[in-house]
Design a protein around this motif. Sequence first.
Motif, PDB file in Angstrom:
ATOM      1  N   THR A   1       0.797  -1.243  -0.044  1.00  0.00           N
ATOM      2  CA  THR A   1      -0.061  -0.101   0.032  1.00  0.00           C
ATOM      3  C   THR A   1       0.818   1.281   0.205  1.00  0.00           C
ATOM      4  OG1 THR A   1      -0.190  -0.379   2.400  1.00  0.00           O
ATOM      5  CG2 THR A   1      -1.892  -1.091   1.176  1.00  0.00           C
ATOM      6  N   ASN A   2       0.194   2.412  -0.323  1.00  0.00           N
ATOM      7  CA  ASN A   2       0.901   3.700  -0.480  1.00  0.00           C
ATOM      8  C   ASN A   2       0.613   4.098   1.138  1.00  0.00           C
ATOM      9  OD1 ASN A   2      -1.372   5.053  -0.627  1.00  0.00           O
ATOM     10  ND2 ASN A   2      -1.494   4.689  -2.668  1.00  0.00           N
TER      11      ASN A   2
ATOM     12  N   PHE B   1      -7.940   0.432  -2.939  1.00  0.00           N
ATOM     13  CA  PHE B   1      -6.858  -0.454  -3.089  1.00  0.00           C
ATOM     14  C   PHE B   1      -7.273  -1.800  -2.420  1.00  0.00           C
ATOM     15  CE2 PHE B   1      -3.336  -2.657  -0.895  1.00  0.00           C
ATOM     16  CZ  PHE B   1      -2.323  -2.477  -1.528  1.00  0.00           C
ATOM     17  N   GLU B   2      -7.991  -2.042  -1.503  1.00  0.00           N
ATOM     18  CA  GLU B   2      -8.158  -3.194  -0.662  1.00  0.00           C
ATOM     19  C   GLU B   2      -9.115  -3.869  -1.728  1.00  0.00           C
ATOM     20  OE1 GLU B   2      -8.418  -3.013   3.853  1.00  0.00           O
ATOM     21  OE2 GLU B   2      -9.550  -1.311   3.086  1.00  0.00           O
ATOM     22  N   VAL B   3     -10.143  -3.764  -2.443  1.00  0.00           N
ATOM     23  CA  VAL B   3     -10.930  -3.987  -3.385  1.00  0.00           C
ATOM     24  C   VAL B   3     -10.173  -4.715  -4.368  1.00  0.00           C
ATOM     25  CG1 VAL B   3     -13.033  -3.682  -5.048  1.00  0.00           C
ATOM     26  CG2 VAL B   3     -13.076  -2.807  -2.727  1.00  0.00           C
ATOM     27  N   ALA B   4      -9.125  -3.949  -4.939  1.00  0.00           N
ATOM     28  CA  ALA B   4      -8.407  -4.405  -5.962  1.00  0.00           C
ATOM     29  C   ALA B   4      -7.679  -5.758  -5.510  1.00  0.00           C
ATOM     30  CB  ALA B   4      -7.231  -3.312  -6.335  1.00  0.00           C
TER      31      ALA B   4
ATOM     32  N   ILE C   1      -8.846  -7.934  -3.422  1.00  0.00           N
ATOM     33  CA  ILE C   1      -9.805  -9.022  -3.445  1.00  0.00           C
ATOM     34  C   ILE C   1     -10.179  -9.341  -4.925  1.00  0.00           C
ATOM     35  CG2 ILE C   1     -12.272  -9.570  -2.583  1.00  0.00           C
ATOM     36  CD1 ILE C   1     -11.680  -7.519  -0.411  1.00  0.00           C
ATOM     37  N   ARG C   2     -10.122  -8.479  -5.784  1.00  0.00           N
ATOM     38  CA  ARG C   2     -10.342  -8.859  -7.012  1.00  0.00           C
ATOM     39  C   ARG C   2      -9.356  -9.800  -7.673  1.00  0.00           C
ATOM     40  NH1 ARG C   2     -14.251  -5.232  -9.159  1.00  0.00           N
ATOM     41  NH2 ARG C   2     -13.735  -3.174  -8.425  1.00  0.00           N
ATOM     42  N   MET C   3      -8.260  -9.855  -7.297  1.00  0.00           N
ATOM     43  CA  MET C   3      -6.956 -10.717  -7.603  1.00  0.00           C
ATOM     44  C   MET C   3      -7.217 -12.173  -7.109  1.00  0.00           C
ATOM     45  SD  MET C   3      -3.766  -8.017  -6.966  1.00  0.00           S
ATOM     46  CE  MET C   3      -2.504  -9.467  -7.166  1.00  0.00           C
ATOM     47  N   ALA C   4      -7.707 -12.002  -5.861  1.00  0.00           N
ATOM     48  CA  ALA C   4      -7.889 -13.425  -5.083  1.00  0.00           C
ATOM     49  C   ALA C   4      -9.431 -14.066  -5.926  1.00  0.00           C
ATOM     50  CB  ALA C   4      -8.310 -13.053  -3.809  1.00  0.00           C
ATOM     51  N   ALA C   5     -10.101 -13.280  -6.405  1.00  0.00           N
ATOM     52  CA  ALA C   5     -11.358 -13.566  -6.978  1.00  0.00           C
ATOM     53  C   ALA C   5     -10.892 -14.189  -8.572  1.00  0.00           C
ATOM     54  CB  ALA C   5     -12.528 -12.629  -7.351  1.00  0.00           C
ATOM     55  N   ILE C   6      -9.872 -13.660  -9.183  1.00  0.00           N
ATOM     56  CA  ILE C   6      -9.414 -14.227 -10.375  1.00  0.00           C
ATOM     57  C   ILE C   6      -8.861 -15.746 -10.166  1.00  0.00           C
ATOM     58  CG2 ILE C   6      -7.834 -13.766 -12.277  1.00  0.00           C
ATOM     59  CD1 ILE C   6      -8.062 -10.885 -11.989  1.00  0.00           C
ATOM     60  N   ALA C   7      -8.137 -15.798  -8.992  1.00  0.00           N
ATOM     61  CA  ALA C   7      -7.504 -16.976  -8.802  1.00  0.00           C
ATOM     62  C   ALA C   7      -8.682 -18.151  -8.432  1.00  0.00           C
ATOM     63  CB  ALA C   7      -6.498 -16.955  -7.444  1.00  0.00           C
ATOM     64  N   ALA C   8      -9.615 -17.666  -7.594  1.00  0.00           N
ATOM     65  CA  ALA C   8     -10.762 -18.671  -7.548  1.00  0.00           C
ATOM     66  C   ALA C   8     -11.427 -18.912  -8.649  1.00  0.00           C
ATOM     67  CB  ALA C   8     -11.867 -18.042  -6.365  1.00  0.00           C
TER      68      ALA C   8
ATOM     69  N   ILE D   1      -4.493 -13.408  -1.300  1.00  0.00           N
ATOM     70  CA  ILE D   1      -3.596 -12.670  -1.952  1.00  0.00           C
ATOM     71  C   ILE D   1      -3.061 -11.437  -1.670  1.00  0.00           C
ATOM     72  CG2 ILE D   1      -2.756 -12.058  -4.341  1.00  0.00           C
ATOM     73  CD1 ILE D   1      -4.395 -14.200  -5.493  1.00  0.00           C
ATOM     74  N   ASP D   2      -1.892 -11.253  -1.261  1.00  0.00           N
ATOM     75  CA  ASP D   2      -1.465  -9.781  -0.548  1.00  0.00           C
ATOM     76  C   ASP D   2      -2.106  -9.495   0.732  1.00  0.00           C
ATOM     77  OD1 ASP D   2       0.273  -7.717  -0.393  1.00  0.00           O
ATOM     78  OD2 ASP D   2      -0.983  -6.344  -1.767  1.00  0.00           O
ATOM     79  N   GLY D   3      -2.528 -10.737   1.393  1.00  0.00           N
ATOM     80  CA  GLY D   3      -3.411 -10.375   2.678  1.00  0.00           C
ATOM     81  C   GLY D   3      -4.740 -10.252   2.737  1.00  0.00           C
ATOM     82  N   TYR D   4      -5.395 -10.241   1.174  1.00  0.00           N
ATOM     83  CA  TYR D   4      -6.954 -10.286   1.376  1.00  0.00           C
ATOM     84  C   TYR D   4      -7.275 -11.380   0.558  1.00  0.00           C
ATOM     85  CZ  TYR D   4      -6.379  -5.361   2.519  1.00  0.00           C
ATOM     86  OH  TYR D   4      -6.087  -4.192   2.966  1.00  0.00           O
ATOM     87  N   VAL D   5      -8.685 -11.699   1.293  1.00  0.00           N
ATOM     88  CA  VAL D   5      -9.603 -12.957   0.986  1.00  0.00           C
ATOM     89  C   VAL D   5     -10.439 -12.960   0.046  1.00  0.00           C
ATOM     90  CG1 VAL D   5      -8.332 -14.475   2.775  1.00  0.00           C
ATOM     91  CG2 VAL D   5     -10.678 -13.215   2.858  1.00  0.00           C
TER      92      VAL D   5
END
Length: 410
Positions: A11-12, A152-155, A157-164, A263-267
């Motif tokens: 995060t920034n 940032f956090e939603v982004a 979670i989106r990454m984790a959703a792609i993996a799922a 992913i990166d701490g978010y599920v």
Amino acid sequence: MMTNEEHPMNTNTFEHKKRIEQLQEKMKEKGIHLFLVTQNVDIYYITGSMQTGYAAVPQEGEPIFLVKRSYERAVTESKIRVERMGSFRQLEETIAGFFPHLSSADGKIRIALEYDVLPVQQFERLQAVLPQAEWADGSVIFRELRMIKSPFEVARIRMAAIAAHRALVEAANIVRPGMMELALIAQIEHLFRMQGHVGMMRMRGYNQEIITGMVASGDAAAEPTYFDGPAGGRGLTPAAPQGASRKVIGENEPILVDIGCCIDGYVIDQTRTLVIGKLDEDLEAAYDVSEQILRETEKKLVPGTVCESLYAGALQMAQDAGLSDHFMGYGEDQVKFLGHGIGMEIDEWPVLARGFKQKLEPGMVIAIEPKFTFPGRGVVGIENTYLITKDGYERLTTAPEGLIRIKSCD
């Protein structure tokens, strides 16, 4: 060594500055002079680092990350000032030195802690070294703070959703009769790990643990367990009584693929129901009701909707379908919710359950999971994760819906 700024997933500073400002506003409302953030996930939320120590946030002014171990790494990661914690016995002097302006009319400093996750032994140690402090429970403050996700956090979670999504497609491609549940989840976990899954999902609840997910078939999926969810799974052993077992997957039985990754701490949390061949008519009908409940719930996913009303509506639909006894578990093992917030932990607020009067707000991320359990036969249902927006919602889980039928080997 890669610096903090070079790390692509960090995060920034602005993100953390905003979080701290929001926490300080809540502290002012509650008359709290200092918040000692103690839990790993909360420390990471405030600092951007997960090293051992305390994030000390004053009601006004600059917060400080007091680090016991590893100071060197915290310096490279933290978005707030880092100082060595020093002797625990001298914590009172340390705090007074860094925050000399903290005081009240009677000389006491009101300090908040996360009572919901702080061990009693650690609390008693803090009381001993800070005898002049007045203590307050900051659990609700922190849970409400983390309830609203930033872009940032939603982004993440989106990454984790792609993996799922990819994992579900892979599961449908490789599942076959005679395959052990364990083999199926192992393939899913491999795919998750190669996409950046950290290998764990975190829960805040006391004595609650969660693995990659609950991938189970037939009667093994319907086997009750301690896990606070509608389906637990048999698991490999009484020492790990949840999730996949060594049961062999058969034809014409429901296969519940309830998976998440971090992913990166978010599920993310996602469930789909598969079958090799054909389900019994009553099980297929129950699955259809789970989708109907989800569709009706989606219509109400707008800011202002009271969380408990979504659970009440789902209960009514299950009752109207004659499935009350099977909704979200069976018998005394039924759970009393329809969904839950997710983020860095799988059991965040809000909860879609009786007693939760919170209204939906933009930025909330919620998993909704209507499921039906049939002892000795299996579990059917669906689960999606949603972002509440100013106009309604966005579905973050993108895997194909519907009962996923795998052609029988016959």
